[in-house]
Enzyme design. Structure first.
Site, PDB file in Angstrom:
ATOM      1  N   HIS A  36       3.083   5.572  -1.853  1.00 14.21           N
ATOM      2  CA  HIS A  36       1.868   5.005  -1.268  1.00 14.21           C
ATOM      3  C   HIS A  36       1.643   5.518   0.148  1.00 14.21           C
ATOM      4  O   HIS A  36       0.499   5.587   0.609  1.00 14.21           O
ATOM      5  CB  HIS A  36       1.929   3.478  -1.263  1.00 14.21           C
ATOM      6  CG  HIS A  36       0.624   2.836  -0.907  1.00 14.21           C
ATOM      7  ND1 HIS A  36      -0.489   2.887  -1.730  1.00 14.21           N
ATOM      8  CD2 HIS A  36       0.229   2.152   0.206  1.00 14.21           C
ATOM      9  CE1 HIS A  36      -1.504   2.255  -1.148  1.00 14.21           C
ATOM     10  NE2 HIS A  36      -1.091   1.804   0.023  1.00 14.21           N
ATOM     11  N   TYR A  38      -5.186   2.656   8.148  1.00 11.52           N
ATOM     12  CA  TYR A  38      -4.617   3.903   7.673  1.00 11.52           C
ATOM     13  C   TYR A  38      -4.607   4.997   8.733  1.00 11.52           C
ATOM     14  O   TYR A  38      -4.184   6.115   8.468  1.00 11.52           O
ATOM     15  CB  TYR A  38      -5.403   4.405   6.453  1.00 11.52           C
ATOM     16  CG  TYR A  38      -5.141   3.576   5.228  1.00 11.52           C
ATOM     17  CD1 TYR A  38      -4.214   3.972   4.279  1.00 11.52           C
ATOM     18  CD2 TYR A  38      -5.809   2.376   5.033  1.00 11.52           C
ATOM     19  CE1 TYR A  38      -3.971   3.202   3.163  1.00 11.52           C
ATOM     20  CE2 TYR A  38      -5.567   1.601   3.922  1.00 11.52           C
ATOM     21  CZ  TYR A  38      -4.655   2.022   2.978  1.00 11.52           C
ATOM     22  OH  TYR A  38      -4.409   1.248   1.886  1.00 11.52           O
ATOM     23  N   HIS A  60     -12.941   2.039   0.746  1.00 12.84           N
ATOM     24  CA  HIS A  60     -12.874   0.727   1.377  1.00 12.84           C
ATOM     25  C   HIS A  60     -14.268   0.190   1.652  1.00 12.84           C
ATOM     26  O   HIS A  60     -15.170   0.930   2.040  1.00 12.84           O
ATOM     27  CB  HIS A  60     -12.110   0.810   2.698  1.00 12.84           C
ATOM     28  CG  HIS A  60     -10.629   0.835   2.518  1.00 12.84           C
ATOM     29  ND1 HIS A  60      -9.792   1.481   3.383  1.00 12.84           N
ATOM     30  CD2 HIS A  60      -9.829   0.302   1.563  1.00 12.84           C
ATOM     31  CE1 HIS A  60      -8.539   1.336   2.981  1.00 12.84           C
ATOM     32  NE2 HIS A  60      -8.544   0.633   1.873  1.00 12.84           N
ATOM     33  N   ARG A 105      -4.887   6.188  -4.734  1.00 12.43           N
ATOM     34  CA  ARG A 105      -3.797   5.280  -5.056  1.00 12.43           C
ATOM     35  C   ARG A 105      -3.128   5.744  -6.351  1.00 12.43           C
ATOM     36  O   ARG A 105      -3.710   6.483  -7.142  1.00 12.43           O
ATOM     37  CB  ARG A 105      -4.323   3.854  -5.247  1.00 12.43           C
ATOM     38  CG  ARG A 105      -5.064   3.277  -4.052  1.00 12.43           C
ATOM     39  CD  ARG A 105      -5.678   1.937  -4.403  1.00 12.43           C
ATOM     40  NE  ARG A 105      -6.350   1.311  -3.281  1.00 12.43           N
ATOM     41  CZ  ARG A 105      -7.631   1.499  -2.968  1.00 12.43           C
ATOM     42  NH1 ARG A 105      -8.374   2.319  -3.716  1.00 12.43           N
ATOM     43  NH2 ARG A 105      -8.171   0.895  -1.941  1.00 12.43           N
ATOM     44  N   ARG A 122      -0.922   8.246   0.661  1.00 10.79           N
ATOM     45  CA  ARG A 122      -2.324   7.859   0.855  1.00 10.79           C
ATOM     46  C   ARG A 122      -2.618   7.748   2.349  1.00 10.79           C
ATOM     47  O   ARG A 122      -3.667   8.213   2.820  1.00 10.79           O
ATOM     48  CB  ARG A 122      -2.592   6.537   0.132  1.00 10.79           C
ATOM     49  CG  ARG A 122      -3.983   5.947   0.340  1.00 10.79           C
ATOM     50  CD  ARG A 122      -4.179   4.818  -0.660  1.00 10.79           C
ATOM     51  NE  ARG A 122      -5.202   3.885  -0.263  1.00 10.79           N
ATOM     52  CZ  ARG A 122      -6.517   4.034  -0.495  1.00 10.79           C
ATOM     53  NH1 ARG A 122      -6.950   5.130  -1.078  1.00 10.79           N
ATOM     54  NH2 ARG A 122      -7.377   3.116  -0.129  1.00 10.79           N
TER      55      ARG A 122
END
Length: 277
Positions: free
Chosen positions: A207, A242, A233, A104, A210
């Site tokens: 972002h 994702y 996570h 991030r 990512r």
């Protein structure tokens, strides 16, 4: 939801909820706020049902209140190269750490020089840099969960850029610093990225890099457990958001299935396809 506030619980029936929901959708409120209100009402009614105050939960509208994550764009490896070439050299490592390692922006800006292991090719995420929009205050804080504090292996092709950054632009304590020697501001990274994005003509946000990194990792054979660890996570559901379909990946899988059919032995499959239960 004001029309429901003065009703006794037993008076809030499925038809009443459907009527309120339909009127709300025709009103001026946004779908996001309406969905939030519906989820709140559903939670209240679930609690009332558990307490025996009502027999059934009246919130029974299929799909109502569903919180669907927005599909985000991803960049191709070629576009990442273009972005790196277009951006000011001081920010190249920031783009690569997001695109290939899934960091991030706050994690990038929070990196200490000691967190970057150029020998073993590992970046340690230990802090997250916080910049509040409503105040000039900036500070480092611990990740939200233990999973957020993690080592991330750096792809070999990224290492030369990290070495160059360490030599040319890293600070004594901070890996990313501004021209004034102070910790690099997240907004500075963002603005530099936007300028490069406009030059290249790539419609992705910082972002989104990512997401790009995790999609590429998945296409390289990473398992869900691998992605959880790499993103930091705590839940599998978060990592699943994702994952994107990668163009050409399905054909590769199909090709590998043909090889399995030809060999009749899964042990002879190339190790690029990994199946774990």
């Amino acid at each position: 939801m004001t029309e429901l506030l003065d009703l006794p619980l037993i008076a809030i029936t499925p038809p009443v909820v459907r009527s309120w929901y339909a009127k709300a959708l025709l009103g001026e409120g946004g779908k996001t706020s309406i969905g939030q209100s519906y989820r709140f009402l559903r939670a209240v009614m679930n609690s009332a049902k558990r307490d025996g105050a009502i027999m059934i939960n009246p919130c029974q509208i299929p799909g109502a209140g569903t919180d669907k994550a927005k599909e985000r764009g991803i960049a191709t490896p070629g576009q990442i190269v273009d972005l790196v070439e277009a951006i000011t050299p001081r920010y190249r490592a920031a783009v690569l750490l997001a695109a290939w390692c899934g960091l991030r922006r706050g994690e990038v800006c929070g990196l200490r020089t000691a967190d970057v292991d150029l020998v073993d090719g590992v970046v340690w995420v230990r802090k997250n840099r916080v910049e509040l929009l409503e105040s000039p205050k900036k500070y480092d804080k611990d990740p939200k969960t233990d999973a957020g504090r993690r080592p991330v292996s750096v792809p070999p092709h990224v290492m030369p850029y990290l070495r160059d950054h360490m030599k040319e632009w890293a600070g004594r304590d901070r890996f990313f610093v501004g021209r004034d020697g102070q910790p690099m501001r997240g907004n500075a990274v963002y603005q530099a990225f936007v300028r490069a994005r406009v030059k290249v003509g790539v419609d992705v946000s910082y972002h989104d890099l990512r997401h790009t990194g995790q999609t590429l990792a998945a296409s390289a054979g990473a398992t869900l457990a691998d992605l959880k660890k790499r993103l930091g996570h705590a839940s599998a559901a978060a990592s699943l958001r994702y994952l994107h379909a990668v163009e050409g990946r399905d054909k590769e899988v199909a090709d590998q299935l043909s090889k399995l059919a030809a060999h009749g032995n899964a042990a002879k499959l190339p190790k690029t396809i990994i199946v774990k239960h």
